[in-house]
Structures are given as structure tokens and as C-alpha cells.
Design a protein around this motif. Structure first.
Motif, PDB file in Angstrom:
ATOM      1  N   HIS A  49       7.382  17.998 -17.740  1.00 35.05           N
ATOM      2  CA  HIS A  49       7.158  16.642 -17.266  1.00 35.05           C
ATOM      3  C   HIS A  49       7.624  16.506 -16.109  1.00 35.05           C
ATOM      4  CE1 HIS A  49       6.298  12.437 -18.420  1.00 35.05           C
ATOM      5  NE2 HIS A  49       6.914  12.071 -17.193  1.00 35.05           N
ATOM      6  N   ASP A  50       6.829  16.201 -14.976  1.00 35.59           N
ATOM      7  CA  ASP A  50       7.151  15.965 -13.506  1.00 35.59           C
ATOM      8  C   ASP A  50       7.019  14.577 -13.141  1.00 35.59           C
ATOM      9  OD1 ASP A  50       6.497  15.841 -10.435  1.00 35.59           O
ATOM     10  OD2 ASP A  50       8.082  17.412 -10.749  1.00 35.59           O
ATOM     11  N   GLN A  51       8.151  13.818 -12.895  1.00 35.65           N
ATOM     12  CA  GLN A  51       7.987  12.505 -12.463  1.00 35.65           C
ATOM     13  C   GLN A  51       8.432  12.075 -11.281  1.00 35.65           C
ATOM     14  OE1 GLN A  51       8.703   9.463 -15.731  1.00 35.65           O
ATOM     15  NE2 GLN A  51       9.681   8.195 -14.354  1.00 35.65           N
ATOM     16  N   ASN A  52       7.588  11.441 -10.331  1.00 34.96           N
ATOM     17  CA  ASN A  52       7.856  10.936  -9.000  1.00 34.96           C
ATOM     18  C   ASN A  52       7.868   9.271  -8.949  1.00 34.96           C
ATOM     19  OD1 ASN A  52       8.077  10.266  -6.139  1.00 34.96           O
ATOM     20  ND2 ASN A  52       7.208  12.217  -5.612  1.00 34.96           N
ATOM     21  N   SER A  53       8.740   8.835  -8.944  1.00 33.37           N
ATOM     22  CA  SER A  53       8.554   7.425  -9.141  1.00 33.37           C
ATOM     23  C   SER A  53       9.496   6.648  -7.874  1.00 33.37           C
ATOM     24  CB  SER A  53       9.506   6.790 -10.315  1.00 33.37           C
ATOM     25  OG  SER A  53       8.616   7.473 -11.493  1.00 33.37           O
ATOM     26  N   VAL A  54       9.225   5.292  -7.547  1.00 32.56           N
ATOM     27  CA  VAL A  54       9.966   4.601  -6.756  1.00 32.56           C
ATOM     28  C   VAL A  54      10.021   3.015  -7.218  1.00 32.56           C
ATOM     29  CG1 VAL A  54       9.559   6.096  -4.516  1.00 32.56           C
ATOM     30  CG2 VAL A  54       8.070   3.982  -5.120  1.00 32.56           C
ATOM     31  N   TYR A  55      10.952   2.596  -7.057  1.00 34.07           N
ATOM     32  CA  TYR A  55      11.222   1.121  -7.563  1.00 34.07           C
ATOM     33  C   TYR A  55      11.962   0.348  -6.486  1.00 34.07           C
ATOM     34  CZ  TYR A  55      10.620   3.551 -12.206  1.00 34.07           C
ATOM     35  OH  TYR A  55      10.190   4.421 -13.128  1.00 34.07           O
ATOM     36  N   GLY A  56      10.900   0.102  -5.611  1.00 36.05           N
ATOM     37  CA  GLY A  56      11.410  -1.021  -4.353  1.00 36.05           C
ATOM     38  C   GLY A  56      12.019   0.422  -3.487  1.00 36.05           C
ATOM     39  N   GLU A  57      13.236   0.138  -3.270  1.00 33.81           N
ATOM     40  CA  GLU A  57      13.861   1.719  -2.186  1.00 33.81           C
ATOM     41  C   GLU A  57      14.621   2.491  -3.091  1.00 33.81           C
ATOM     42  OE1 GLU A  57      16.171  -0.331   1.545  1.00 33.81           O
ATOM     43  OE2 GLU A  57      16.305  -1.667  -0.349  1.00 33.81           O
ATOM     44  N   THR A  58      14.507   2.536  -4.409  1.00 37.83           N
ATOM     45  CA  THR A  58      15.162   3.391  -5.258  1.00 37.83           C
ATOM     46  C   THR A  58      14.117   4.490  -5.725  1.00 37.83           C
ATOM     47  OG1 THR A  58      16.887   1.666  -6.166  1.00 37.83           O
ATOM     48  CG2 THR A  58      16.498   3.715  -7.375  1.00 37.83           C
ATOM     49  N   VAL A  59      14.547   5.690  -5.399  1.00 44.00           N
ATOM     50  CA  VAL A  59      13.598   6.903  -5.613  1.00 44.00           C
ATOM     51  C   VAL A  59      14.244   7.582  -7.025  1.00 44.00           C
ATOM     52  CG1 VAL A  59      12.633   8.916  -4.901  1.00 44.00           C
ATOM     53  CG2 VAL A  59      13.116   7.067  -3.439  1.00 44.00           C
ATOM     54  N   ASP A  99       0.838  -1.155  -0.087  1.00 43.66           N
ATOM     55  CA  ASP A  99       0.091   0.063  -0.177  1.00 43.66           C
ATOM     56  C   ASP A  99       0.866   1.289   0.088  1.00 43.66           C
ATOM     57  OD1 ASP A  99       0.541   0.678   2.620  1.00 43.66           O
ATOM     58  OD2 ASP A  99      -0.732  -0.724   3.381  1.00 43.66           O
ATOM     59  N   LYS A 100       0.224   2.659  -0.067  1.00 44.95           N
ATOM     60  CA  LYS A 100       1.013   3.644  -0.327  1.00 44.95           C
ATOM     61  C   LYS A 100       1.986   3.852   0.914  1.00 44.95           C
ATOM     62  CE  LYS A 100      -1.981   5.798  -3.541  1.00 44.95           C
ATOM     63  NZ  LYS A 100      -1.027   5.809  -4.603  1.00 44.95           N
ATOM     64  N   GLY A 101       1.578   3.357   2.246  1.00 49.33           N
ATOM     65  CA  GLY A 101       2.720   3.429   3.379  1.00 49.33           C
ATOM     66  C   GLY A 101       3.991   2.769   3.091  1.00 49.33           C
ATOM     67  N   ASP A 102       3.936   1.919   2.018  1.00 46.95           N
ATOM     68  CA  ASP A 102       5.237   1.079   1.745  1.00 46.95           C
ATOM     69  C   ASP A 102       6.124   1.831   0.645  1.00 46.95           C
ATOM     70  OD1 ASP A 102       4.666  -1.203   3.655  1.00 46.95           O
ATOM     71  OD2 ASP A 102       3.018  -1.809   2.057  1.00 46.95           O
ATOM     72  N   ARG A 103       5.551   2.963   0.137  1.00 51.04           N
ATOM     73  CA  ARG A 103       6.317   3.445  -1.004  1.00 51.04           C
ATOM     74  C   ARG A 103       7.618   3.725  -0.715  1.00 51.04           C
ATOM     75  NH1 ARG A 103       6.531   8.221  -4.245  1.00 51.04           N
ATOM     76  NH2 ARG A 103       6.002   7.628  -6.374  1.00 51.04           N
ATOM     77  N   GLY A 104       8.652   3.464  -1.370  1.00 50.83           N
ATOM     78  CA  GLY A 104      10.005   3.611  -1.178  1.00 50.83           C
ATOM     79  C   GLY A 104      10.765   2.728   0.018  1.00 50.83           C
ATOM     80  N   GLY A 105       9.801   1.914   0.819  1.00 53.41           N
ATOM     81  CA  GLY A 105      10.421   1.202   1.708  1.00 53.41           C
ATOM     82  C   GLY A 105      10.926  -0.222   1.318  1.00 53.41           C
ATOM     83  N   ASN A 106      11.514  -0.985   2.325  1.00 58.46           N
ATOM     84  CA  ASN A 106      12.119  -2.366   1.789  1.00 58.46           C
ATOM     85  C   ASN A 106      11.316  -3.586   2.682  1.00 58.46           C
ATOM     86  OD1 ASN A 106      12.871  -2.079   4.422  1.00 58.46           O
ATOM     87  ND2 ASN A 106      15.107  -2.045   4.233  1.00 58.46           N
ATOM     88  N   ASP A 107      10.062  -3.287   3.146  1.00 60.18           N
ATOM     89  CA  ASP A 107       9.345  -4.067   3.601  1.00 60.18           C
ATOM     90  C   ASP A 107       8.426  -5.216   2.534  1.00 60.18           C
ATOM     91  OD1 ASP A 107      10.031  -3.790   6.138  1.00 60.18           O
ATOM     92  OD2 ASP A 107       8.583  -2.192   6.311  1.00 60.18           O
ATOM     93  N   VAL A 108       7.704  -4.289   1.721  1.00 63.50           N
ATOM     94  CA  VAL A 108       6.968  -4.711   0.607  1.00 63.50           C
ATOM     95  C   VAL A 108       7.401  -4.144  -0.753  1.00 63.50           C
ATOM     96  CG1 VAL A 108       4.611  -5.378  -0.170  1.00 63.50           C
ATOM     97  CG2 VAL A 108       5.090  -5.096   2.372  1.00 63.50           C
ATOM     98  N   TYR A 109       7.647  -4.850  -1.628  1.00 65.98           N
ATOM     99  CA  TYR A 109       8.253  -4.526  -2.848  1.00 65.98           C
ATOM    100  C   TYR A 109       7.136  -3.649  -3.688  1.00 65.98           C
ATOM    101  CZ  TYR A 109      10.905  -3.739  -7.067  1.00 65.98           C
ATOM    102  OH  TYR A 109      11.524  -3.122  -8.248  1.00 65.98           O
TER     103      TYR A 109
END
Length: 759
Positions: free
Chosen positions: A372-382, A330-340
Motif C-alpha cells: 500500500h502506497d499512500q501520498n496524501s496532503v491535508y492542507g499544508e500537512t503532507v 486545483d492540483k497546483g494548490d496541493r500542499g500549499g496554504n492558499d486554498v485548502y
């Protein structure tokens, strides 16, 4: 008594005659030219006739009252016309039929940057109408192109489902995407810019295969896709197209136009796409299809000016919230390393227009700008990035005798900043980002020489000065020959192209946290030479028209930039190729039109895309050697139904493995996606449609994502040089990797839709 009966019979016969009516008419095409030998019939009645060679027809002894005429002609869309017949009155009709061909012989602008008949264009341009794409309705231009020969939408990530468009085997960054002739999709938006264009407002899509850098500059190496929107004057007063699928996807396209004051016309379109039902049918713990919430708003204006001069202005805004990953995210996991999870927020605006200067000569200023403004996370990578592009171009079209000259000058400014090492500061300012700023002024000239009625030669030359890489010259030559009856056309094209790469904006794999990105040296601009031979033939077989289109091409690259996935399975290494890269192949398309409105289109492409370095030849990854597409449309005029069957088939592709112990197949199998659709047209013009997509239910293997159970590589051990060690818990020496992807995980699903246009 005998005379009484005779008089009664004569009286009744006269009554019958008085209750009969007559229709005379003229059948023409959109150009106003007559359509010969069209079939005209009365629904529910055996009455029918065939028009003469001059397009005129006569129907006599018809019953009075309301009725429906069914009109069909070879190469045109069937039409139903409601008429009211009155006794003793001759009804005179003029009927205009719309062309049914998927690749129209109409006016095109792509390839020469000026309006020209497609048949007379020395540059081969493929034209696909909005009607063509209705045979397989999709929520985006990206997906709709899957039925175009030699063009393939390619997914680049199993998790977030972002992708790009391949033309003749060349990857997405080599394709320039235009809206109304203006370059609005570049850099960051090569990944996301092909979604969100309201398809209800698209008039046609023009495609040029092969380099077009002479006119359009950098990025137009592999080809062009030019999305032409409707003009506000010609668009429907209101249009709507809504459909939903069995997977829970909902797509809505709305459009309307208005006249503002005495000289302004406005066109507004809205596209909204929503999918919020995560599915994991392959059991790998990840979403099969990304969740998406996207809205796009499009507004176009045209203004009436003296002497018919052009002035149009348009704008578009797109917002998208996209997610793919583990089901428990869920959005609380965004950028974290608990749930990909891979979560992407995109904000994008665009504006573009054309203004013809108020001078005697044909001088036009075109412009576009986008942010163009992009805000992305790929697992822990922002990954956070912003890009602004401004573009202006001034052209002068001048005819001198047999020479049709086009002079132009342009300027493009690109500002780009992100949180990667690409724009990191250095020295005393290491803590302050150093955005990339590129100035790209250019000038070009084109001379289209009509040598004779059957021979046209086009010469073009462009010079650009890139503020980082210096001057670049791109010449081209096009030659066209046609037979006297225009049934045979041969085109020869030779041209040069170039491209300045930014891998972080173009290659999704560089952003996913699964691999380290390594640049061996400073990347130099790629350059290419391309040759193309195209042959078009029309054949008339009784009541059937057959169109043939054959082409062969050869493209040679120097300084080609290719990602190396295999030297180090835990890294992607980018460098200019020391050898050469080649894309070569042949394609064949056929287009059949029958007198009853049935149409059949099919195409196949054979290609060989490879690199050669140190006498070692390697095929390009994720590139098929064979592809085929088809589309069959069968109208049932009596019931106002249409049946469409579309599909494609792809040959094996080499896939990126993670090392010698990776036990996944080195090549993808042959696979095909096929779709059927039934459309019902109601008496008020509304259409109801529905069908089944991917009816063969083809999806890639469930192990496409390596170590999907360990997306943060917590159970992976690495050696000192960064390579992966084979251990008891990881005997295949794998890491989490989503780049082994060649097809969508979305299986069979039904869809239902409704569309309506109010003229």
C-alpha cells in the motif's frame, strides 16, 4: 339434421382437445430437496395449481404455443420460466428455485475457519447474499453495509469523506476485513481498503460480531467482515452492472470468466467509479462529496487437481485519486496554504490464495500479501506512507470420533514507513527513517466437540508473539444448543481479543493538519474480554416464515486507546486508558418471507459504549445508542417488477466540540436515510433499475466544519500553552476542524442502472 349437428359438435370438441397440452413437474431447492406447496401459474391465464408436499405438480388443459410459467414458494425467489407447449404432448419439467432469505442457512467458513453449515456452526455467523445488497445498489462494500443491523459505515472527516466500519459500536480498527478468508485489509487500508472490490464478483458477505483473535490474531477484536468472491467455475460467463446518479456519480462493474487449458478457470472483474462534479449545497465553501476517480482490477484462478484438492490464486489492484476541500482548489494548490484541500493518491495491490497439500490428511496452506502506497496532503500537512504485509498460515483439520480438531500455525510480517515522527530516526541516524518492522508468529488449536445431536462445544486457544510487545494468549469458548427440529438455536460465546494500534494508519484525525498529535506514553496493546448470547428462532405461520435473531453482548477493554479531543482543543492526545472501556448492548432482527415472494427484514440495536476512569463515566464520541435498519421487497410477478424500500435510523451521538464556547450542538439529532428502488426484469434476463436515495434529503448542519472560512487558522490567536484565545474576530475560540461529522452531506438524488448476467 340433429345427428349432423351432434357429429359437428363432437368433431369440434376433439379439435379443441387436440390443441390442449399438459405440464407435469417437480420443484426443488438448490439442495435438491423438494419444495412443497409452491404456486405454479400461467401468465395471462387463470390456470394455476399448487405443488404437493413432495414438490410435484400437474397443470392440464393448457393452450398450445409459447407461454410463461410463474413459480413462487415460501422462502424462495419467484421464477419465470418460458416453455413451448405442443398439442397432445405432456411436458415434464424439473424446476430449481433459489433461496430468497437474506441470511441463508448455507455453508459458511468464517468463525471456525472450515466449511460448516450455518445452522450447525457453534459461532453465530450472519450471511448476506449479493441479492440482498441489490436492493440498495452502492459503489462500494463500505456503503452497502449500511443496511446490516449493528454495522455502521462511519465517516471520519467532513472534507475527504474517508471512513471505517463500526460493529456494535466499536470503531473501524477493531474490525478485521477479509477477502476469501485472508486478512488483506489492515493498517493503512482500514481507511481505504473497503472500496474498489468489484461487487459483481461477490457471492456473499459473512459477518461475525465479537472478538475472533483466537483464529485470526490481532485486529479481530470487534468482529470480522469476510467478503467471499465467486468461484471461477460458478460465476456467470459475463456480468455487467452500471449505474449513475443525479449527482454525477458513475459506477461500472464488469466480470467475465474463461476456461484456460484443461485444468484452469479464470475470473476477471473490473470496477470503475468516477465523480467529478463538485457541489456545495450547504454553502460552507467546501465540497459536500469528495471527487473520486477509482479503478480496481480483480483476477481469480482455480485449478482442477486430483481427488478434488483445492488450489486458488487471486490478486487485486486498486488506484484512487480522491479530493475534498474548497471549491476553488486545483492540483497546483496541493500542499500549499492558499486554498485548502485534502488530496489522497492511493496505490494498492493484493494477492492471496489457498493450496491443499497433496497428502492424505486435510492440510491447507493459505497466504496473502499486500502493498500500500499512500501520498496524501491535508492542507499544508503532507502524509506519505508505505506498508507491506505478508501472511502465511498452515492448518490441519482432523476428525477423531466426536472431536473435530483444527491445528494451525501462522506468521505475519508488517513493514511500515512514513514521514511522521513514528518512523523518524534518532541519534546519529536522525536524518534516516527507521521503518517499523513487526514479526508476528502464532499458533492455535481448536476442538469442536459434538456432545450430542443437540449440543456442540467449541474450545480454542491461540498464542502469538509480537516482536515489539511479547507473547499474547487468546482463548475462547463457544457452545451451541438446538432443538430436535432445529427451529430453536441458542449460542453462547466467550472470548479474548487483542490489538496493536498505529494511530497514524487508523485515525484520520491524526493526519489532518488541524490538530497537533501528542502521545503521553508508549502505547501498549489493547486487550478485551467478550461475552455473547445469541438466540435464533424460526416460526411457521401458514404461508409465512418468520425468522427471529436476538443477541446480547458485553465487551470489557483494558489498555483501551482513545483519542482525547477535549483536554486541549488544538491537539489530539493518545494514551492507554487507566480505567476500563465497555461496549454492551442488545440487538434484535426479524426476517419474514411470504409465499408470493415478498420479504421484509428489520433490525434494531441498543448499545452503551463508554469509558470509566477515576469513577467518571463518559460515552464514546460519535457512537449512537440506538440504530435500526429495514428492507422491504415486493415482487409484481405479472409485470416482472420488484419494489424495494430500504432505510436506517440512528439515535443521538456525542460529538467532539472545540471547547466550552463552541456553540454547536453537543449531540447529533435523530436522523434517517431512506431509499426506494424499482427493478424491471426483461425477457432476456437483463434488469433495469432506478430510484431515489436519501429521499428525506437529510444532511448535517452547515456549520459541521468549524471556521470553514479560515482553514489555515490565519485569524486564530493562541496562548502560550497552545489553547485558543477568544477574540473579537473569534469569540467562540474555535479553530478549523473537520472532525465534527456523523453523516454524509450528500442529499437526495435519483439513480438509474442496468445489469445483465450471461450464464
Amino acid at each position: 339434421m340433429r345427428y349432423t349437428i351432434l357429429l359437428l359438435q363432437l368433431f369440434l370438441f376433439n379439435i379443441v382437445l387436440a390443441q390442449q397440452a399438459t405440464i407435469t413437474g417437480f420443484i426443488q431447492g438448490e439442495s435438491g430437496l423438494p419444495v412443497p406447496y409452491a404456486t405454479v401459474g400461467l401468465r395471462g391465464n387463470e390456470k394455476g395449481t399448487m405443488a404437493e408436499g413432495d414438490g410435484r405438480f400437474l397443470l392440464e388443459d393448457l393452450p398450445t404455443g409459447s407461454c410463461q410459467l410463474l413459480i413462487s414458494a415460501l422462502g424462495f425467489k419467484p421464477q419465470t420460466l418460458s416453455v413451448t407447449l405442443k398439442e397432445g404432448i405432456t411436458n415434464e419439467l424439473t424446476i430449481t428455485l433459489e433461496s430468497a432469505s437474506s441470511t441463508l442457512d448455507e455453508v459458511v467458513v468464517t468463525g471456525t475457519m472450515k466449511a460448516v453449515s450455518r445452522a450447525n456452526s457453534p459461532v453465530p455467523v450472519e450471511v448476506y447474499t449479493a441479492e440482498y445488497f441489490k436492493a440498495n445498489p452502492t459503489p462500494s462494500v463500505f456503503e452497502s453495509l449500511q443496511t446490516v443491523n449493528g454495522v455502521r459505515p462511519q465517516l471520519n472527516c467532513s472534507v475527504c469523506n474517508t471512513g471505517d466500519i463500526h460493529i456494535n459500536g466499536l470503531e473501524g480498527p477493531y474490525t478485521m476485513v477479509l477477502i476469501d478468508g485472508m486478512p488483506i485489509v489492515s493498517g493503512l487500508s482500514t481507511v481505504y481498503g473497503l472500496t474498489g472490490i468489484p461487487q459483481s464478483l461477490i457471492a456473499r458477505t459473512e459477518i461475525v460480531k465479537g472478538p475472533a483473535s483466537t483464529l485470526y490474531g490481532s485486529e479481530a477484536v470487534g468482529g470480522l467482515i469476510n467478503v467471499i468472491t465467486r468461484s471461477p467455475e460458478d460465476a456467470p460467463l459475463f456480468s455487467a452492472d452500471v449505474f449513475a446518479s443525479g449527482w454525477g456519480e458513475v459506477n461500472t462493474d464488469l466480470g467475465f470468466k474463461a476456461r484456460v487449458g484443461k485444468k484452469a478457470h479464470a475470473l476477471v472483474g473490473v470496477n470503475y467509479f468516477n465523480y467529478q462534479q463538485p457541489k456545495d449545497k450547504n454553502g460552507d465553501g467546501f465540497t459536500d462529496l469528495t471527487l473520486q476517480d477509482r479503478i480496481s482490477i480483480f483476477n481469480k484462478w482455480s485449478f482442477d487437481r486430483d481427488e478434488g484438492r483445492t488450489f486458488t490464486l487471486a490478486g487485486r489492484y486498486v488506484y484512487e485519486d480522491r479530493f475534498g476541500g474548497e471549491l476553488g482548489w486545483d492540483k497546483g494548490d496541493r500542499g500549499g496554504n492558499d486554498v485548502y484541500g485534502e488530496s489522497i493518491y492511493t496505490n494498492r495491490w493484493e494477492t492471496f490464495g489457498t493450496y491443499q497439500l497433496p497428502v492424505q490428511e486435510l492440510v491447507t496452506f493459505q497466504f496473502s500479501a499486500n502493498g500500500h502506497d499512500q501520498n496524501s496532503v491535508y492542507g499544508e500537512t503532507v502524509y506519505q506512507a508505505q506498508q507491506y504485509v505478508g501472511f502465511g498460515q498452515l492448518t490441519w483439520n482432523k476428525t477423531l470420533g466426536e472431536h473435530d480438531l483444527l491445528f494451525g500455525t501462522s506468521y505475519r510480517y508488517t513493514w511500515y514507513d512514513d514521514n511522521t515522527p513514528v518512523t523518524a530516526g534518532f541519534g546519529d541516524d536522525a536524518s534516516v527513517n527507521q521503518p517499523s518492522k513487526i514479526h508476528l508468529p502464532g499458533a492455535f488449536v481448536q476442538d469442536e466437540i459434538r456432545l450430542s445431536p443437540q449440543n456442540v462445544l467449541l474450545l480454542g486457544l491461540r498464542y502469538d508473539y509480537n516482536s515489539l510487545h511479547g507473547g499474547i494468549v487468546t482463548p475462547r469458548l463457544n457452545y451451541k444448543w438446538n432443538s430436535r427440529n432445529n427451529l430453536n438455536v441458542v449460542r453462547v460465546s466467550v472470548g479474548n481479543g487483542y490489538r496493536v494500534a498505529n494511530v497514524f494508519t487508523e485515525d484520520h484525525a491524526a493526519l489532518s493538519g488541524a490538530r497537533e498529535v501528542i502521545f503521553e506514553d508508549e502505547l501498549l496493546p489493547e486487550t478485551s474480554w467478550n461475552g455473547n448470547l445469541n438466540y435464533v428462532r424460526k416460526i411457521f405461520l401458514g404461508n409465512t416464515v418468520v425468522g427471529l435473531d436476538a443477541a446480547t453482548w458485553y465487551t470489557y477493554f483494558s489498555n483501551r486507546i482513545l483519542p482525547d479531543y477535549e483536554t486541549n482543543p488544538n491537539a489530539i492526545i493518545y494514551a492507554n486508558l487507566e480505567g476500563a472501556a465497555v461496549s454492551q448492548g442488545i440487538s434484535l432482527s426479524t426476517d419474514l418471507s411470504f409465499a408470493n415472494g415478498t420479504s421484509f427484514n428489520a433490525g434494531l440495536t441498543l448499545q452503551d459504549v463508554f469509558t470509566r476512569e477515576n469513577d467518571v463515566k463518559e460515552r464514546q464520541l460519535l457512537t449512537e445508542t440506538f440504530s435500526g435498519v429495514w428492507q422491504l421487497g415486493i415482487p409484481v410477478l405479472k409485470y416482472q417488477l420488484r419494489f424495494d424500500y430500504t432505510g436506517n435510523v440512528y439515535g443521538p451521538m456525542d460529538l467532539p466540540l472545540l471547547g466550552p464556547l463552541d456553540d454547536r450542538p453537543r449531540q447529533s439529532p435523530w436522523f434517517s436515510t431512506q431509499n426506494i428502488q424499482l427493478t424491471k426484469t426483461l425477457s432476456n434476463g437483463m434488469e433495469l433499475y432506478g430510484g431515489v436515495k436519501n429521499m428525506l434529503n437529510y444532511t448535517p448542519p452547515a456549520n459541521s466544519i468549524a471556521r470553514s472560512f479560515d482553514p489555515f487558522d490565519e485569524g486564530v490567536e493562541f496562548s502560550q500553552d497552545g489553547s485558543v484565545l477568544a477574540t473579537e474576530n473569534n469569540p467562540r475560540a474555535l479553530t478549523f476542524d473537520p472532525t465534527y461529522v456523523y453523516a454524509s452531506n450528500q442529499g437526495r438524488r435519483w439513480f438509474l442502472g442496468w445489469r445483465w448476467s450471461l450464464k
